[in-house]
Design an enzyme around this catalytic site. Structure first.
Site, mmCIF file in Angstrom:
data_model
loop_
_atom_site.group_PDB
_atom_site.id
_atom_site.type_symbol
_atom_site.label_atom_id
_atom_site.label_comp_id
_atom_site.label_asym_id
_atom_site.label_seq_id
_atom_site.Cartn_x
_atom_site.Cartn_y
_atom_site.Cartn_z
ATOM 1 N N CYS A 39 -64.180 -115.209 49.984
ATOM 2 C CA CYS A 39 -64.146 -116.542 50.607
ATOM 3 C C CYS A 39 -65.151 -117.476 49.938
ATOM 4 C CB CYS A 39 -64.423 -116.443 52.106
ATOM 5 S SG CYS A 39 -66.031 -115.737 52.491
ATOM 6 N N CYS A 89 -63.619 -131.279 58.402
ATOM 7 C CA CYS A 89 -62.723 -131.483 57.256
ATOM 8 C C CYS A 89 -63.424 -132.327 56.211
ATOM 9 C CB CYS A 89 -61.458 -132.224 57.689
ATOM 10 S SG CYS A 89 -60.438 -131.311 58.844
ATOM 11 N N CYS A 110 -58.254 -131.700 67.899
ATOM 12 C CA CYS A 110 -58.417 -131.363 66.481
ATOM 13 C C CYS A 110 -57.057 -131.018 65.889
ATOM 14 C CB CYS A 110 -59.371 -130.184 66.320
ATOM 15 S SG CYS A 110 -59.439 -129.577 64.629
ATOM 16 N N ASP A 134 -63.720 -107.121 50.690
ATOM 17 C CA ASP A 134 -63.556 -108.468 51.266
ATOM 18 C C ASP A 134 -64.862 -108.800 51.980
ATOM 19 O OD1 ASP A 134 -62.720 -110.835 52.333
ATOM 20 O OD2 ASP A 134 -61.217 -109.994 53.675
ATOM 21 N N TYR A 161 -66.083 -103.575 54.023
ATOM 22 C CA TYR A 161 -66.188 -104.744 54.909
ATOM 23 C C TYR A 161 -64.828 -104.929 55.610
ATOM 24 C CZ TYR A 161 -69.976 -105.709 51.541
ATOM 25 O OH TYR A 161 -71.075 -105.616 50.718
ATOM 26 N N GLU A 182 -67.324 -100.680 57.960
ATOM 27 C CA GLU A 182 -67.770 -101.958 58.545
ATOM 28 C C GLU A 182 -69.052 -101.703 59.320
ATOM 29 O OE1 GLU A 182 -68.578 -105.362 59.639
ATOM 30 O OE2 GLU A 182 -66.634 -105.351 58.628
#
Length: 453
Positions: A409, A81, A160, A382, A312, A333
């Site tokens: 992302c 984090c 976590c 993606d 993808y 893919e």
């Protein structure tokens, strides 16, 4: 002139892409990990370049109004984090700005049609997957947790707070088993030892649990004792070994040995059911993934008559979402096992208008277009963090779909690829961040491109 070892007082005025605070001292820009915009801090200079340097946070002398106490006691040491010291509202603002800055700086977009970021209701306990490295600390004690930032030193953390509570129980059982039967953890330096990582997956809707031990070998001594112990956990569905005997940082090997139960767990995104194996790529935040895919579906604006390509496609997560509203969906893919999963996921959901192909998207798409005349009304991409291959972008331009929905992302490679497409006949119409990864610097982005006139 600033030099290594100096202690300076710095007002933090900005934050970098990796969540580090940015301030100035004696004319130099300093990057200071764990500092928050608005903080005044004392920092120790660690490294200097010509115009900038790196410093370590020593003390927050005047906290920012956006600073909060991290919920995790090892947040600062652990590399997982980066934003736990910042209020969640400010985290969302940071992520939205990160996307916009990349689109401006890298994509050279002046007008950005940004819509408000979709945040999380609960930014903790959201991860359905965890991979815990196992080792020994300096005192020789068996530990499992996460690597400290930019190192392979394991921070002992069995609890976590981004993961599910069941993870702690699983780790306790596996480490107790290893201690009782003197089973050694893997040692990266010597290449000896057996247990490398403990992988867990959890079905948020089904409550099914998977445990997979990644081992430096093909046999786990006393494995029946471990399965007996793990089976006491309610929801246990799949226990397996993954064989990785390479000297590598890659966590998973290719071979799976089933020890008990199914070789997969099941979970849902929306109404679509997915089978997930240890090797499957599956979004780690199912609650936000439903919002992410819902946004992609809205941007696609399907009416039921469209041919859609999902590039993808992984195990078919977006493809099957799209298939409910499209005439035909083609998924591509490179990973053969993922395509097997995608076909299977289509079958178990009774979806018959989705076809899946193994291969590089930049090779499959041109071939199908040239040889079979398969066109596209909408293309959904993606890609991994590195973005799209340029030859794939070239093929998208040639096929000239009315719409391109790009899910990313990494907003830096997104900005680069959008610029390529917008220089060749497309216009950026809509853009929205979706926070899949609360307390970290990562953010997903959905964008809609429409072909000009």
């Amino acid at each position: 002139m600033l030099k290594k070892g100096d202690i300076v007082q710095v007002k933090i005025e900005d934050m970098g892409n990796d969540g580090e605070g940015i301030g100035r001292a004696e004319g130099f820009t300093l990057f200071i990990k764990d500092a928050v915009i608005g903080d005044t801090v004392q920092a120790l200079v660690m490294k200097m370049k010509k115009t900038y340097g790196y410093a370590r946070l020593m003390e927050v002398t005047e906290p920012s109004p956006d600073r909060v106490t991290p919920a995790c006691p090892v947040a600062r040491q652990c590399g997982g984090c980066q934003l736990q010291s910042m209020s969640y509202e400010k985290q969302l603002e940071f992520k939205e700005n990160k996307i916009a800055n990349h689109l401006r700086r890298i994509g050279k977009f002046e007008e950005i049609p940004m819509e408000p970021i979709i945040g999380m209701e609960h930014p903790f306990g959201y991860r359905n997957k965890a991979q815990f490295p196992v080792g020994r600390n300096k005192e020789g004690k068996l530990v499992a947790g996460f690597y400290a930032g930019r190192t392979h030193s394991i921070i002992d953390n069995r609890k976590c707070i981004l993961g599910v509570p069941e993870n702690e129980i699983i780790l306790e059982k596996v480490l107790s088993f290893m201690e009782e039967y003197a089973i050694e953890p893997y040692n990266e330096e010597t290449g000896t030892g057996l247990v490398r990582h403990i992988l867990t997956r959890y079905g948020f809707r089904t409550k099914q649990i998977m445990v997979c031990l990644i081992i430096n070998g093909k046999v786990l001594p006393h494995k029946d004792k471990l399965t007996e112990s793990l089976c006491q956990i309610p929801g246990m569905t799949s226990i397996s070994l993954n064989v990785n005997m390479e000297k590598t940082n890659v966590i998973l090997g290719r071979e799976i040995i089933s020890l008990w139960g199914q070789t997969y767990i099941e979970d849902y995104i929306g109404d679509v059911k997915y089978q997930i194996s240890p090797l499957s790529f599956y979004q780690v935040n199912p609650v936000q993934t439903e919002k992410l895919y819902g946004q992609a579906l809205e941007y696609a604006g399907l009416t039921g008559g469209e041919t859609v390509w999902d590039l993808y496609c992984g195990i078919g997560t977006i493809s099957l979402f799209l298939a409910e509203k499209a005439r035909k969906v083609y998924g591509v893919e490179i990973v053969p096992e993922a395509i097997e999963d995608a076909r299977n996921n289509a079958r178990i959901n009774g979806i018959h208008n989705a076809e899946f192909y193994v291969g590089k998207a930049e090779e499959v798409l041109p071939r199908k277009y040239r040889e079979e005349g398969i066109t596209a009304d909408v293309i959904v991409v993606d890609p991994p963090r590195k973005g799209c291959d340029e030859s794939l972008l070239e093929t998208i331009v040639q096929m000239a779909p009315e719409k391109v929905v790009y899910v990313s992302c990494d907003s830096a490679t997104l900005a680069r690829d959008l610029r390529y497409l917008c220089d060749r006949g497309y216009e950026l119409r809509r853009c929205r961040g979706v926070d899949q990864f609360g307390e970290t610097v990562h953010v997903e982005t959905v964008t809609l491109l429409v072909r000009k006139g």
